[in-house]
Design a protein around this motif. Structure first.
Motif, short mmCIF file in Angstrom:
data_model
loop_
_atom_site.label_atom_id
_atom_site.label_comp_id
_atom_site.label_asym_id
_atom_site.label_seq_id
_atom_site.Cartn_x
_atom_site.Cartn_y
_atom_site.Cartn_z
N VAL A 135 -27.31 1.98 -7.17
CA VAL A 135 -26.05 1.34 -7.50
C VAL A 135 -25.96 0.01 -7.56
O VAL A 135 -26.26 -0.82 -6.63
CB VAL A 135 -24.97 2.07 -6.48
CG1 VAL A 135 -23.43 1.68 -6.85
CG2 VAL A 135 -25.06 3.43 -6.30
N VAL A 146 -24.55 3.07 -12.03
CA VAL A 146 -25.52 4.11 -11.39
C VAL A 146 -26.92 4.30 -12.18
O VAL A 146 -26.99 5.02 -12.97
CB VAL A 146 -25.00 5.34 -10.78
CG1 VAL A 146 -26.08 6.17 -10.08
CG2 VAL A 146 -23.68 5.27 -10.00
N CYS A 151 -19.89 4.04 -14.28
CA CYS A 151 -19.08 4.95 -13.30
C CYS A 151 -17.89 4.24 -13.12
O CYS A 151 -17.60 2.80 -12.66
CB CYS A 151 -19.81 4.72 -11.70
SG CYS A 151 -18.90 5.81 -10.59
N LEU A 204 -19.49 8.84 -7.64
CA LEU A 204 -20.73 8.36 -7.67
C LEU A 204 -21.68 9.59 -7.89
O LEU A 204 -22.80 9.29 -8.47
CB LEU A 204 -21.06 7.57 -6.22
CG LEU A 204 -20.38 6.25 -6.07
CD1 LEU A 204 -20.49 5.91 -4.62
CD2 LEU A 204 -20.94 5.32 -6.88
N ALA A 209 -25.62 9.18 -8.25
CA ALA A 209 -25.95 8.58 -6.80
C ALA A 209 -25.21 9.56 -5.77
O ALA A 209 -24.08 9.88 -5.61
CB ALA A 209 -25.24 7.12 -6.60
#
Length: 225
Positions: A135, A146, A151, A204, A209
């Motif tokens: 990230v 990510v 994002c 995320l 992520a």
């Protein structure tokens, strides 16, 4: 000397605030509408904006949204001034990107103290780009990646992620997160932090992520680098 812009349509209140700012060692300029504010912002960037919610033409929340959606003005700290005192109104303003929330009537010394606190909290020393695992957060561009995936986050989700990555490895209590990201203490704060952590995790994870934010039982949250 820091310059403060004040948007308040009540002339008597506006003049009182401008006098208080001058007495407190600040330069200041007052406006009665968002139209006047944006006209001046095209020429000058203040250190902070005091923004009333109940305004003619365009209300303060709408003005705040415009400020935070434009790269040139998104980083200017904003303190909302309003007679609305409900938790919902406070959360709405803070989640839209306000750095603090002062209810009327307020004391001059309290207002000056809050201004100084916000300026300290939003001052220099901020890293432009921070990362943890896959990230990467670019504070100036207001982007989150990510890996190769973008994002999209709300203003407060972005601030929350940036703060947690800057403090990776540190267990952050809900009180500490609230003070750093929202800058305002109000009843029901843990629900607000928990809600934002939940939506941040979901976004995320959708971007790729997983397990970035850890829950520390009975304490708060942390990001492990």
């Amino acid at each position: 000397m820091a310059k403060i812009f004040c948007v308040e349509d009540d002339e008597s209140i506006r003049e009182l605030i401008l006098y208080a700012l001058h007495s407190g060692g600040f330069e200041s300029e007052g406006f009665e509408s968002g139209r006047q504010l944006f006209s001046s912002l095209a020429k000058e960037t203040p250190a902070l904006i005091l923004l009333d919610i109940m305004l003619p033409e365009e209300d303060g929340t709408e003005i705040l949204g415009r400020l935070k959606s434009t790269a040139k003005t998104s980083g200017i700290p904003v303190i909302m001034l309003t007679a609305k005192t409900s938790e919902y109104d406070k959360v709405k303003g803070l989640d839209a990107g306000a750095d603090d929330y002062v209810t009327k009537p307020f004391g001059v010394m309290e207002l000056l103290s809050r201004i100084r606190a916000v300026l300290r909290r939003c001052g220099g020393g901020r890293e432009k780009v921070v990362s943890c695992r896959e990230v990467t957060v670019d504070y100036e561009r207001r982007t989150v990646a990510v890996g190769e995936n973008g994002c999209e986050l709300t203003y407060k989700e972005f601030e929350l992620l940036y703060y947690m990555i800057c403090n990776r490895g540190v267990v952050l209590s809900r009180d500490k997160i609230m003070d750093a990201v929202w800058g305002f203490d109000f009843e029901g704060e843990s629900r607000t932090v928990d809600m934002h952590i939940k939506t941040l995790r979901q976004k995320l994870e959708r971007a790729g992520a997983h397990d970035l934010i850890k829950t520390v039982r009975s304490v708060g949250y942390k990001i492990e680098g």
